[in-house]
Design a protein around this motif. Structure first.
Motif, PDB file in Angstrom:
ATOM      1  N   LEU A   1       2.013  21.880  16.550  1.00 64.20           N
ATOM      2  CA  LEU A   1       3.295  21.434  16.000  1.00 64.20           C
ATOM      3  C   LEU A   1       3.628  20.050  16.526  1.00 64.20           C
ATOM      4  CD1 LEU A   1       6.008  22.009  14.500  1.00 64.20           C
ATOM      5  CD2 LEU A   1       6.850  22.932  16.674  1.00 64.20           C
ATOM      6  N   ARG A   2       3.922  19.132  15.623  1.00 67.27           N
ATOM      7  CA  ARG A   2       4.415  17.809  16.010  1.00 67.27           C
ATOM      8  C   ARG A   2       5.942  17.851  16.010  1.00 67.27           C
ATOM      9  NH1 ARG A   2       0.589  16.859  12.116  1.00 67.27           N
ATOM     10  NH2 ARG A   2       2.290  16.569  10.622  1.00 67.27           N
ATOM     11  N   LEU A   3       6.519  17.499  17.143  1.00 69.75           N
ATOM     12  CA  LEU A   3       7.964  17.615  17.328  1.00 69.75           C
ATOM     13  C   LEU A   3       8.552  16.222  17.513  1.00 69.75           C
ATOM     14  CD1 LEU A   3       9.897  20.140  17.702  1.00 69.75           C
ATOM     15  CD2 LEU A   3       9.795  19.622  20.134  1.00 69.75           C
ATOM     16  N   SER A   4       9.472  15.828  16.641  1.00 71.41           N
ATOM     17  CA  SER A   4      10.101  14.516  16.726  1.00 71.41           C
ATOM     18  C   SER A   4      11.555  14.664  17.163  1.00 71.41           C
ATOM     19  CB  SER A   4      10.020  13.805  15.372  1.00 71.41           C
ATOM     20  OG  SER A   4      10.781  14.513  14.405  1.00 71.41           O
ATOM     21  N   LEU A   5      12.252  13.542  17.250  1.00 71.87           N
ATOM     22  CA  LEU A   5      13.654  13.580  17.674  1.00 71.87           C
ATOM     23  C   LEU A   5      14.490  14.438  16.731  1.00 71.87           C
ATOM     24  CD1 LEU A   5      15.771  12.497  19.684  1.00 71.87           C
ATOM     25  CD2 LEU A   5      16.126  10.562  18.128  1.00 71.87           C
ATOM     26  N   GLU A   6      14.129  14.455  15.469  1.00 71.82           N
ATOM     27  CA  GLU A   6      14.844  15.265  14.476  1.00 71.82           C
ATOM     28  C   GLU A   6      14.883  16.740  14.874  1.00 71.82           C
ATOM     29  OE1 GLU A   6      14.154  16.793   9.857  1.00 71.82           O
ATOM     30  OE2 GLU A   6      12.769  15.372  10.791  1.00 71.82           O
ATOM     31  N   HIS A   7      13.858  17.188  15.601  1.00 70.58           N
ATOM     32  CA  HIS A   7      13.746  18.605  15.939  1.00 70.58           C
ATOM     33  C   HIS A   7      14.210  18.916  17.358  1.00 70.58           C
ATOM     34  CE1 HIS A   7      10.155  17.648  13.218  1.00 70.58           C
ATOM     35  NE2 HIS A   7      11.089  18.167  12.444  1.00 70.58           N
ATOM     36  N   PHE A   8      14.734  17.913  18.056  1.00 71.20           N
ATOM     37  CA  PHE A   8      15.060  18.117  19.469  1.00 71.20           C
ATOM     38  C   PHE A   8      16.134  19.191  19.656  1.00 71.20           C
ATOM     39  CE2 PHE A   8      17.396  17.183  23.371  1.00 71.20           C
ATOM     40  CZ  PHE A   8      16.364  17.168  24.294  1.00 71.20           C
ATOM     41  N   ASP A   9      17.163  19.179  18.824  1.00 71.29           N
ATOM     42  CA  ASP A   9      18.232  20.173  18.972  1.00 71.29           C
ATOM     43  C   ASP A   9      17.716  21.590  18.735  1.00 71.29           C
ATOM     44  OD1 ASP A   9      20.043  18.226  19.617  1.00 71.29           O
ATOM     45  OD2 ASP A   9      20.909  18.073  17.604  1.00 71.29           O
ATOM     46  N   THR A  10      16.756  21.733  17.829  1.00 71.88           N
ATOM     47  CA  THR A  10      16.160  23.051  17.606  1.00 71.88           C
ATOM     48  C   THR A  10      15.410  23.507  18.849  1.00 71.88           C
ATOM     49  OG1 THR A  10      15.916  22.541  15.253  1.00 71.88           O
ATOM     50  CG2 THR A  10      14.630  24.383  16.111  1.00 71.88           C
ATOM     51  N   LEU A  11      14.701  22.589  19.481  1.00 77.30           N
ATOM     52  CA  LEU A  11      13.980  22.916  20.713  1.00 77.30           C
ATOM     53  C   LEU A  11      14.936  23.391  21.799  1.00 77.30           C
ATOM     54  CD1 LEU A  11      11.572  22.870  22.706  1.00 77.30           C
ATOM     55  CD2 LEU A  11      11.997  20.413  22.997  1.00 77.30           C
ATOM     56  N   THR A  12      16.007  22.646  22.029  1.00 75.88           N
ATOM     57  CA  THR A  12      16.922  23.017  23.110  1.00 75.88           C
ATOM     58  C   THR A  12      17.684  24.302  22.785  1.00 75.88           C
ATOM     59  OG1 THR A  12      18.608  21.521  22.178  1.00 75.88           O
ATOM     60  CG2 THR A  12      17.195  20.655  23.925  1.00 75.88           C
ATOM     61  N   ALA A  13      17.962  24.528  21.501  1.00 72.97           N
ATOM     62  CA  ALA A  13      18.673  25.751  21.123  1.00 72.97           C
ATOM     63  C   ALA A  13      17.831  26.996  21.369  1.00 72.97           C
ATOM     64  CB  ALA A  13      19.092  25.683  19.657  1.00 72.97           C
ATOM     65  N   GLN A  14      16.505  26.840  21.354  1.00 71.08           N
ATOM     66  CA  GLN A  14      15.604  27.973  21.557  1.00 71.08           C
ATOM     67  C   GLN A  14      15.140  28.096  23.009  1.00 71.08           C
ATOM     68  OE1 GLN A  14      14.786  30.081  18.838  1.00 71.08           O
ATOM     69  NE2 GLN A  14      16.460  28.870  17.977  1.00 71.08           N
ATOM     70  N   THR A  15      15.653  27.227  23.888  1.00 65.93           N
ATOM     71  CA  THR A  15      15.236  27.210  25.290  1.00 65.93           C
ATOM     72  C   THR A  15      16.320  27.837  26.161  1.00 65.93           C
ATOM     73  OG1 THR A  15      13.976  25.178  24.882  1.00 65.93           O
ATOM     74  CG2 THR A  15      14.444  25.722  27.170  1.00 65.93           C
ATOM     75  N   ALA A  16      15.916  28.626  27.137  1.00 64.59           N
ATOM     76  CA  ALA A  16      16.861  29.267  28.058  1.00 64.59           C
ATOM     77  C   ALA A  16      16.732  28.639  29.446  1.00 64.59           C
ATOM     78  CB  ALA A  16      16.594  30.768  28.133  1.00 64.59           C
ATOM     79  N   PHE A  17      17.870  28.562  30.156  1.00 65.66           N
ATOM     80  CA  PHE A  17      17.921  27.933  31.476  1.00 65.66           C
ATOM     81  C   PHE A  17      18.628  28.856  32.466  1.00 65.66           C
ATOM     82  CE2 PHE A  17      18.210  24.814  28.100  1.00 65.66           C
ATOM     83  CZ  PHE A  17      17.311  23.824  28.451  1.00 65.66           C
ATOM     84  N   ASP A  18      18.350  28.644  33.746  1.00 62.59           N
ATOM     85  CA  ASP A  18      19.153  29.335  34.753  1.00 62.59           C
ATOM     86  C   ASP A  18      20.317  28.432  35.150  1.00 62.59           C
ATOM     87  OD1 ASP A  18      18.249  27.428  36.570  1.00 62.59           O
ATOM     88  OD2 ASP A  18      16.889  28.790  37.620  1.00 62.59           O
ATOM     89  N   ALA A  19      21.115  28.864  36.111  1.00 58.98           N
ATOM     90  CA  ALA A  19      22.327  28.126  36.481  1.00 58.98           C
ATOM     91  C   ALA A  19      22.025  26.761  37.083  1.00 58.98           C
ATOM     92  CB  ALA A  19      23.149  28.959  37.464  1.00 58.98           C
TER      93      ALA A  19
END
Length: 368
Positions: free
Chosen positions: A306-324
Motif C-alpha cells: 500500500l502506498r500511503l500519501s498525506l491524503e490518507h494520513f488521517d485514516t492511518l491515525t484513526a486506525q491507530t491506538a495509543f497508550d496514555a
C-alpha cells in the motif's frame, strides 16, 4: 562594561540589545531552508558498496548528501514543502490544526538550517550532489575487501568542493506532480474493478524483464523506514508527507519511504549511461527478475503493498491506538488500511447506475 558578551566573543560582530536578539530569527531568514531541505535519514559510507549506493542515490534529482564534521552522513531531499508560500516565505497552515507539531514546536533560536544552509557554506557541514561525490571518489582509498581505509581531511574536502558550488535557495526546479497511480487506484475502486488481472507468459517472453517496463526503478528512491512506535513518530511522518513526491509504502511487516524523483540519466525510458563507467554498480548488477519497483510503484493496487500519501494520513491515525504516554499499541497493516480507505471512497461516491433527480424527472415526463 567589558567589551563583547559574557563569554568574551568577537566584539566586531553585530551588537544587539536583548530585546532585539530575542526577536524571532525566522524574520531575517527569507529563504526558509527548514521548509525546503527534508532529512531522509542517516547513511553509512564505510565500504565500496555503500559508496556506490551513495553514487546511485545522488543520480536522482533533488537528492543530496550532507557530511558533518563529526563524520556523520545524512541524506536530504531538496524541495519546498507543499504548504510553503514561496512569495511570503511563510507556512500556509501556521498555527492551524493540520500543521505538524514538529513544526509548531521547532525552536528557531537553535535552528540548524539557517546556520548551515543560508548564506555561505559553513565550516562544519558540506552538501554533496553527484558532481561533488564524483570529485571525492578519486580521493578515497579501499582495502582488498572493499573497506574504506583512508579519506581526505576537511581541508582537502573543502579544496575539492570549492570549484563546485551547490545551488542556493529558494528551490526553483520543477517539482513532482501527483502520483498518477494514486488517481488510477481511485478510479479502479470507483469502477469496482478487481485490480491487476493475472496474465500468463512463456519463459521466452520473460527473458528480458525490463521489456515493456516504464523504468519504475529509475523514477523513485525507495528507502527503508522504521515502523512508527509513538505519536511523535507519526507527527514527523505527517511532516515528511507534506513534501511533494513523498509517500510511504507498507506491507504487513515493513515500511518504506518513497521519494518520487527521477534519475537524471533517465532518457526515453532507458538509462543514458548504460554500459558506461559512471553507471553505478547497483544498477549494473540489479536482478531485474527480482525488481519490486515495477509491481509496487507501477500498479494502482499492488497486491500486499500500500502506498500511503498525506491524503490518507488521517485514516492511518484513526486506525491507530495509543497508550496514555503516546506509545502505539496497535498499528494497522496494509490490508486493513487499504480496506478502510477504499470503503471511505465508496461511501463518499454516489451509487453507481442511479440517475440524478433531474434526469429521473425528465424520463417520467417523457413517459406520460
Amino acid at each position: 562594561m567589558k567589551k563583547g558578551n559574557l563569554t568574551g566573543s568577537d566584539s566586531s560582530a553585530t551588537r544587539l540589545s536583548f530585546a532585539q536578539a530575542a526577536e524571532s530569527p525566522c524574520a531575517t531568514c527569507p529563504d526558509t531552508p527548514c521548509c525546503a531541505y527534508l532529512p531522509l535519514g542517516k547513511v553509512q559510507l564505510e565500504t565500496l558498496t555503500e559508496v556506490d549506493h551513495a553514487r546511485f542515490l545522488l543520480n536522482f534529482e533533488r537528492i543530496e548528501l550532507g557530511l558533518f564534521r563529526t563524520g556523520r552522513w545524512e541524506l536530504f531531499y531538496r524541495a519546498p514543502c507543499r504548504f510553503l508560500d514561496p512569495a511570503q516565505g511563510a507556512c500556509r497552515i501556521h498555527d492551524q490544526p493540520e500543521q505538524p507539531r514538529v513544526c509548531r514546536h521547532y525552536n528557531p533560536y537553535r535552528c540548524w538550517y539557517k546556520a548551515s544552509l543560508a548564506g555561505a557554506e559553513p565550516d562544519g557541514f558540506f552538501r554533496l550532489d553527484g558532481r561533488r561525490l564524483e570529485a571525492l571518489l578519486p580521493l578515497l582509498v579501499f582495502d582488498g575487501r572493499g573497506r574504506l581505509v583512508d579519506v581526505p581531511d576537511w581541508a582537502a574536502l573543502s579544496a575539492a568542493f570549492r570549484p563546485l558550488p551547490m545551488p542556493g535557495w529558494p528551490v526553483d526546479e520543477e517539482l513532482p506532480a501527483a502520483d498518477p497511480m494514486d488517481q488510477a487506484w481511485r478510479e479502479e475502486v470507483a469502477r469496482g474493478a478487481p485490480g491487476a488481472v493475472q496474465t500468463t507468459h512463456t519463459y521466452a517472453e520473460l527473458a528480458d524483464p525490463c521489456a515493456g517496463c516504464e523504468a519504475w526503478c529509475c523514477r523513485a528512491v525507495v528507502l527503508p523506514y522504521g515502523r512508527p512506535t509513538t505519536a511523535s513518530n507519526l507527527d514527523f511522518l505527517r511532516f515528511m508527507l507534506g513534501f511533494p513526491g513523498l509517500s510511504v509504502g507498507l506491507t504487513e511487516e515493513d515500511w518504506q519511504l518513497i521519494v518520487r524523483t527521477p534519475c537524471r540519466h533517465l532518457a526515453g525510458g532507458r538509462c543514458a549511461v548504460y554500459g558506461r563507467p559512471e553507471r553505478p554498480l547497483e544498477c549494473k548488477y540489479l536482478n531485474a527478475w527480482g525488481c519490486a519497483a515495477r509491481e509496487r510503484l507501477g500498479r494502482p493496487r499492488p497486491p500486499g503493498y500500500l502506498r500511503l500519501s498525506l491524503e490518507h494520513f488521517d485514516t492511518l491515525t484513526a486506525q491507530t491506538a495509543f497508550d496514555a504516554d503516546g506509545r502505539i499499541t496497535a498499528l494497522p497493516g496494509a490490508a486493513a488500511l487499504r480496506g478502510r480507505i477504499e470503503a471511505d471512497w465508496c461511501a463518499a461516491a454516489p451509487p453507481r447506475g442511479r440517475s440524478g433527480p433531474e434526469k429521473g424527472a425528465t424520463r417520467r415526463r417523457k413517459n406520460r
